[in-house]
Design a protein around this motif. Structure first.
Motif, mmCIF file in Angstrom:
data_model
loop_
_atom_site.group_PDB
_atom_site.id
_atom_site.type_symbol
_atom_site.label_atom_id
_atom_site.label_comp_id
_atom_site.label_asym_id
_atom_site.label_seq_id
_atom_site.Cartn_x
_atom_site.Cartn_y
_atom_site.Cartn_z
ATOM 1 N N LYS A 116 3.952 -12.389 -4.168
ATOM 2 C CA LYS A 116 3.021 -11.299 -4.440
ATOM 3 C C LYS A 116 3.337 -10.664 -5.782
ATOM 4 N N GLN A 139 -2.653 -10.534 -2.440
ATOM 5 C CA GLN A 139 -2.855 -9.899 -1.137
ATOM 6 C C GLN A 139 -2.612 -10.864 0.019
ATOM 7 N N LEU A 142 1.125 -11.043 0.487
ATOM 8 C CA LEU A 142 1.641 -9.835 1.127
ATOM 9 C C LEU A 142 1.286 -9.813 2.610
ATOM 10 N N ALA A 143 0.082 -10.275 2.932
ATOM 11 C CA ALA A 143 -0.337 -10.331 4.335
ATOM 12 C C ALA A 143 0.536 -11.308 5.127
ATOM 13 N N GLN A 146 3.824 -9.701 5.780
ATOM 14 C CA GLN A 146 3.656 -8.723 6.855
ATOM 15 C C GLN A 146 3.638 -9.412 8.215
ATOM 16 N N ILE A 155 7.613 -4.622 1.771
ATOM 17 C CA ILE A 155 6.167 -4.821 1.892
ATOM 18 C C ILE A 155 5.451 -3.486 1.699
ATOM 19 N N THR A 156 5.934 -2.462 2.382
ATOM 20 C CA THR A 156 5.355 -1.121 2.255
ATOM 21 C C THR A 156 5.502 -0.610 0.829
ATOM 22 N N LYS A 159 2.836 -2.171 -1.335
ATOM 23 C CA LYS A 159 1.545 -1.556 -1.027
ATOM 24 C C LYS A 159 1.451 -0.173 -1.666
ATOM 25 N N ASP A 162 0.749 -0.499 -5.359
ATOM 26 C CA ASP A 162 -0.653 -0.847 -5.612
ATOM 27 C C ASP A 162 -1.536 0.386 -5.555
ATOM 28 N N LEU A 163 -1.342 1.205 -4.519
ATOM 29 C CA LEU A 163 -2.145 2.423 -4.387
ATOM 30 C C LEU A 163 -1.857 3.410 -5.511
ATOM 31 N N LEU A 180 2.959 6.212 1.324
ATOM 32 C CA LEU A 180 3.551 4.916 1.647
ATOM 33 C C LEU A 180 4.978 4.797 1.123
#
Length: 213
Positions: A116, A139, A142-143, A146, A155-156, A159, A162-163, A180
């Protein structure tokens, strides 16, 4: 004769234990340096060191993992210096190490986390034209991570990044990102790496972002 065989067996066991200790010592020494490096040259040297360990310890996936991680960190350092046009060869090098690690440890969440991150670097070379091709790859990786390791705080953390860095008009938010980062820190308190050498990075990064006002 039995005494001789027993003595030989104990000697062999002692040598094996020494070899394992030497491997662990070499890895620990290098791992502690990863988050402390700054320059692209330092990360390159570190990746080469891990690669040499991997070529010697042919059944171990972690040396190649850390070679890939150090190379990705090199790319992040270059990106911060504005050298995004030079990232493609760096990503290719990281992907080479990730592939070597994956041969030894397939379906490994930590390797999908690196995939990722590598896709994210590749996208930064030309975000406008590469977003459509690289964002789904990132993505998907990353999925998969997860799916394999749902409570992994890294992983968190990704994320949250990204946000945090995505403009609000495209669905991002520094506030949501901070939420997050807090969740990642909570996960770091309970998540235990499988061994002392397994990946354990990311907590300091989450703390850094939460300290920004």
């Amino acid at each position: 004769m039995k005494k001789l065989i027993l003595t030989f067996s104990l000697s062999l066991l002692g040598f094996t234990a020494f070899a394992q200790t030497a491997y662990e010592k070499a890895m620990t020494e290098k791992i502690t340096k990863v988050e402390g490096q700054k320059s692209a040259e330092e990360f390159t040297a570190l990746a080469n060191d891990f690669d040499r360990i991997g070529n010697k310890e042919k059944s171990q996936w972690l040396p190649y993992y850390y070679a890939g991680f150090a190379t990705i960190q090199k790319g992040r350092s270059m990106m911060q210096s504005g050298k995004t046009a030079e990232l493609d060869p760096v990503v290719a090098e990281a992907e080479k190490y990730i592939a070597k690690a994956e041969e030894l440890s397939p379906n490994n969440a930590e390797l999908y986390i690196l995939k990722k991150m590598a896709s994210g670097l590749k996208m930064m070379v030309d975000p406008m034209t590469r977003y459509m091709s690289e964002a789904p790859v990132a993505q998907k990786s990353l999925a998969k991570a997860q799916e394999l390791d749902p409570n992994n705080p890294r992983i968190t953390l990704l994320k949250a990044e990204d946000l945090y860095f995505t403009p609000e008009q495209f669905g991002g938010s520094k506030v949501k990102g901070a939420e997050l980062f807090k969740k990642a820190l909570e996960q770091f308190e309970t998540y235990k790496p499988k061994t002392a050498l397994d990946p354990n990075w990311g907590k300091a990064e989450a703390q850094y972002f939460l300290s920004q006002k």
